[in-house]
Design a protein around this motif. Sequence first.
Motif, mmCIF file in Angstrom:
data_model
loop_
_atom_site.group_PDB
_atom_site.id
_atom_site.type_symbol
_atom_site.label_atom_id
_atom_site.label_comp_id
_atom_site.label_asym_id
_atom_site.label_seq_id
_atom_site.Cartn_x
_atom_site.Cartn_y
_atom_site.Cartn_z
ATOM 1 N N CYS A 284 -8.078 -14.193 21.405
ATOM 2 C CA CYS A 284 -7.565 -14.064 20.095
ATOM 3 C C CYS A 284 -8.809 -13.251 19.121
ATOM 4 C CB CYS A 284 -7.159 -15.119 19.307
ATOM 5 S SG CYS A 284 -8.481 -16.282 18.760
ATOM 6 N N GLY A 285 -8.526 -12.511 18.130
ATOM 7 C CA GLY A 285 -9.263 -11.936 17.173
ATOM 8 C C GLY A 285 -8.602 -12.254 15.882
ATOM 9 N N VAL A 286 -9.336 -13.129 14.954
ATOM 10 C CA VAL A 286 -9.140 -13.469 13.711
ATOM 11 C C VAL A 286 -9.758 -12.801 12.571
ATOM 12 C CG1 VAL A 286 -8.729 -15.565 12.203
ATOM 13 C CG2 VAL A 286 -8.658 -15.667 14.865
ATOM 14 N N GLY A 287 -9.122 -12.524 11.570
ATOM 15 C CA GLY A 287 -9.892 -12.023 10.360
ATOM 16 C C GLY A 287 -9.284 -12.534 8.997
ATOM 17 N N THR A 288 -10.113 -12.402 7.814
ATOM 18 C CA THR A 288 -9.198 -12.712 6.744
ATOM 19 C C THR A 288 -8.584 -11.423 6.113
ATOM 20 O OG1 THR A 288 -11.632 -11.934 5.554
ATOM 21 C CG2 THR A 288 -11.216 -14.420 5.991
ATOM 22 N N PHE A 289 -7.675 -11.771 5.205
ATOM 23 C CA PHE A 289 -6.592 -10.539 5.115
ATOM 24 C C PHE A 289 -7.577 -9.480 4.327
ATOM 25 C CE2 PHE A 289 -4.269 -8.845 1.231
ATOM 26 C CZ PHE A 289 -3.213 -8.060 1.823
ATOM 27 N N ARG A 290 -7.396 -8.364 4.655
ATOM 28 C CA ARG A 290 -7.954 -7.276 4.396
ATOM 29 C C ARG A 290 -6.760 -6.394 3.501
ATOM 30 N NH1 ARG A 290 -10.427 -4.743 9.717
ATOM 31 N NH2 ARG A 290 -8.785 -5.916 10.534
ATOM 32 N N PRO A 291 -7.178 -5.982 2.008
ATOM 33 C CA PRO A 291 -5.936 -5.614 1.284
ATOM 34 C C PRO A 291 -5.940 -4.129 1.504
ATOM 35 C CG PRO A 291 -7.998 -5.889 -0.120
ATOM 36 C CD PRO A 291 -8.234 -6.509 1.286
ATOM 37 N N TYR A 292 -5.334 -3.542 2.798
ATOM 38 C CA TYR A 292 -5.370 -2.185 2.942
ATOM 39 C C TYR A 292 -4.461 -1.521 1.742
ATOM 40 C CZ TYR A 292 -6.126 -3.184 7.706
ATOM 41 O OH TYR A 292 -6.712 -3.447 8.848
ATOM 42 N N PRO A 293 -5.237 -0.252 1.065
ATOM 43 C CA PRO A 293 -4.410 0.252 -0.050
ATOM 44 C C PRO A 293 -3.205 0.654 0.268
ATOM 45 C CG PRO A 293 -6.715 1.218 0.634
ATOM 46 C CD PRO A 293 -6.316 0.223 1.684
ATOM 47 N N GLY A 294 -2.337 0.339 -0.780
ATOM 48 C CA GLY A 294 -0.899 0.818 -0.734
ATOM 49 C C GLY A 294 0.151 -0.252 -0.120
ATOM 50 N N CYS A 295 -0.611 -1.238 0.718
ATOM 51 C CA CYS A 295 0.654 -2.067 1.277
ATOM 52 C C CYS A 295 1.054 -3.017 0.241
ATOM 53 C CB CYS A 295 -0.155 -2.800 2.507
ATOM 54 S SG CYS A 295 -1.343 -4.338 1.877
ATOM 55 N N GLU A 296 2.177 -3.654 0.669
ATOM 56 C CA GLU A 296 3.004 -4.635 -0.285
ATOM 57 C C GLU A 296 2.029 -5.682 -0.929
ATOM 58 O OE1 GLU A 296 6.734 -7.449 -0.483
ATOM 59 O OE2 GLU A 296 6.851 -5.708 0.934
ATOM 60 N N LEU A 297 1.267 -6.361 -0.110
ATOM 61 C CA LEU A 297 0.517 -7.454 -0.542
ATOM 62 C C LEU A 297 -0.551 -7.221 -1.434
ATOM 63 C CD1 LEU A 297 0.359 -9.813 2.677
ATOM 64 C CD2 LEU A 297 1.610 -10.282 0.329
ATOM 65 N N THR A 298 -1.150 -5.862 -1.272
ATOM 66 C CA THR A 298 -2.050 -5.285 -2.247
ATOM 67 C C THR A 298 -1.302 -4.896 -3.325
ATOM 68 O OG1 THR A 298 -3.329 -4.597 -0.061
ATOM 69 C CG2 THR A 298 -3.836 -3.545 -2.263
ATOM 70 N N GLN A 299 -0.405 -4.216 -3.427
ATOM 71 C CA GLN A 299 0.165 -3.910 -4.636
ATOM 72 C C GLN A 299 0.425 -5.056 -5.566
ATOM 73 O OE1 GLN A 299 -0.685 -0.612 -4.091
ATOM 74 N NE2 GLN A 299 0.690 -0.413 -5.833
ATOM 75 N N LYS A 300 0.999 -6.120 -4.991
ATOM 76 C CA LYS A 300 1.269 -7.312 -5.627
ATOM 77 C C LYS A 300 -0.146 -7.869 -6.328
ATOM 78 C CE LYS A 300 3.102 -11.876 -5.289
ATOM 79 N NZ LYS A 300 1.942 -12.709 -5.772
ATOM 80 N N LEU A 301 -1.494 -7.689 -5.734
ATOM 81 C CA LEU A 301 -2.595 -8.139 -6.287
ATOM 82 C C LEU A 301 -2.845 -7.282 -7.295
ATOM 83 C CD1 LEU A 301 -4.814 -8.807 -3.018
ATOM 84 C CD2 LEU A 301 -4.194 -10.759 -4.990
ATOM 85 N N LEU A 302 -2.815 -5.948 -7.405
ATOM 86 C CA LEU A 302 -3.088 -4.938 -8.309
ATOM 87 C C LEU A 302 -2.115 -5.222 -9.466
ATOM 88 C CD1 LEU A 302 -3.325 -1.686 -6.041
ATOM 89 C CD2 LEU A 302 -4.880 -2.811 -7.533
ATOM 90 N N THR A 303 -0.975 -5.371 -9.322
ATOM 91 C CA THR A 303 0.171 -5.831 -10.301
ATOM 92 C C THR A 303 -0.294 -6.984 -11.230
ATOM 93 O OG1 THR A 303 1.828 -4.688 -9.162
ATOM 94 C CG2 THR A 303 2.472 -6.343 -11.103
ATOM 95 N N GLU A 304 -0.675 -7.912 -10.469
ATOM 96 C CA GLU A 304 -1.390 -9.315 -11.267
ATOM 97 C C GLU A 304 -2.707 -9.376 -11.724
ATOM 98 O OE1 GLU A 304 -0.978 -12.148 -7.916
ATOM 99 O OE2 GLU A 304 1.272 -12.220 -7.835
ATOM 100 N N GLY A 305 -3.277 -8.097 -11.718
ATOM 101 C CA GLY A 305 -4.680 -7.929 -12.249
ATOM 102 C C GLY A 305 -5.807 -8.650 -11.359
#
Length: 508
Positions: free
Chosen positions: A365-386
């Motif tokens: 396995c390869g494991v990484g912490t979440f990378r907020p790729y620009p534009g994806c749904e989870l990233t947009q949520k972080l942007l909206t929440e400031g």
Amino acid sequence: MKNTIVLVRPQNVYHYNNYPPLNLICLGSTLKEAGFDVRIINAAMEDDALAAVDAALTDALLVGVCALTSEIPAAYDIIRHVKSRCDVPVVMGGWHCTLFPQQTVASPYVDYVIAGEGDAHIVSLAQSLRDGRRPEKKIYEQEILDIETLPCPDYALDPRIETFISSYLTDKCAEVMTQPARWLPYQSSRGCPSRCTFCINTVTGNRRYRKKSAAKTLAELELLIPRHRLTHVKFIDDNFFVDIARVRQIAQGIIDRGWKITWDAECRCDYFNDKHLNDDALDLCRRSGLVQLTLGIESGSPHTLELMKKDITPEQARNAVAQCDKHDIIARSSFILEIPGEQRADIKQTVRLINALRRYGKFTCGVGTFRPYPGCELTQKLLTEGRLAQPQTLEGWTDRSIIDLYTSAEYIRPWQTNGTFSERAAMYLNMESRTRLGNHQIDCPLDRFRNNVYSALAWLRNRLVCYALPLDKVLYQRFLKGFYRRRQELEQAGHYPLVNTTEKACEP
């Protein structure tokens, strides 16, 4: 009349350079078919990238630069250098520019932006320039192409292609491939119909699955395998197994033609069932040379998988790995920790699932912490929440700290509630898997022994789910740094291929 298109791949900030620039090779193949001369410059392979670009400008009709987010600093230096030397039009494309076309074209060093697939757009732009017309349209909007009509990629357009073909493939499958191996990445389809909230495909309109027919795929491989004397083919499709009937035809075609090759590809865990990727299909693929499947398991927590819209269960993941092991296929699995909304209990569920899957000898396995790729749904949520800020200019993306925030695989980010825990967990899980450095990459017995010791220490920590006082992590990172420094010195002395031995970057 100028007829040369210069295509440039910038160096990325992480110095990954294990794969040839297939995107530029595909663009170049289409341009070549349309009658243009093509020159590909891989900046990472040049002693002086700007000098190499300089040398190509004399006859250049157009300079094209494709960039991932991690390549923006080098890309910016290149386009600024081009504009300081001459008035050759500059077009930018790639994942980053697809996400931010307006930002990109606003730069004084960029004349045009091609969003999405550029195979047809770049030919249209080049033809206009050759005819003496500079199009007023600055942004070529994304379009979905019929890839059945595209030419076979001409890998020889990359003057350094032999270096990549003969380089040591760092994937786990290298342990079972015939060595010395000769390999290339090959794309037989584009797009993925899945709806994952962390994925770039969901925000770039790339969920529509498009494929080359089995006949076209086999015909192209029939050219490429003998031409480059390949022993391994790496299918880099986002989702190779969407059409199982096509996969069966390709596998059977490999067998019928008597090709002595191995191959690997990516696959969803829920495809392992009686109606899709069943025992018969897996057996056929294995007999045709399949040695590794990359599985996007991502989490052992049902709650996290729901946040991801992954549409699989931990039970399906266990079944997928078990089926791979049953058919002697490496299950190279990916996991993401600390996505927004995930709790420590969810992260521990993932660690425990990975611990349980270690019982299968073909699991890694390869494991990484979440990378907020620009534009994806989870990233947009972080942007909206400031909780996350985003640069508003192309120049803003040249900041290394911004790039690490968005793309680094093991990184503690400001919004994380368990950042230190998840970053350490990712490191120790990778350490046990030897993801960053496999024994098959090590010649020195002492270094191999050290690698095994660190892997054993990680095994203990992962079983205890205890990541406090990480002195061994610090020592391991020093070991890796020293190993790669020595390897680089040997490469410079001509003892190894001049290709970085670290895994490719999987980011936009």
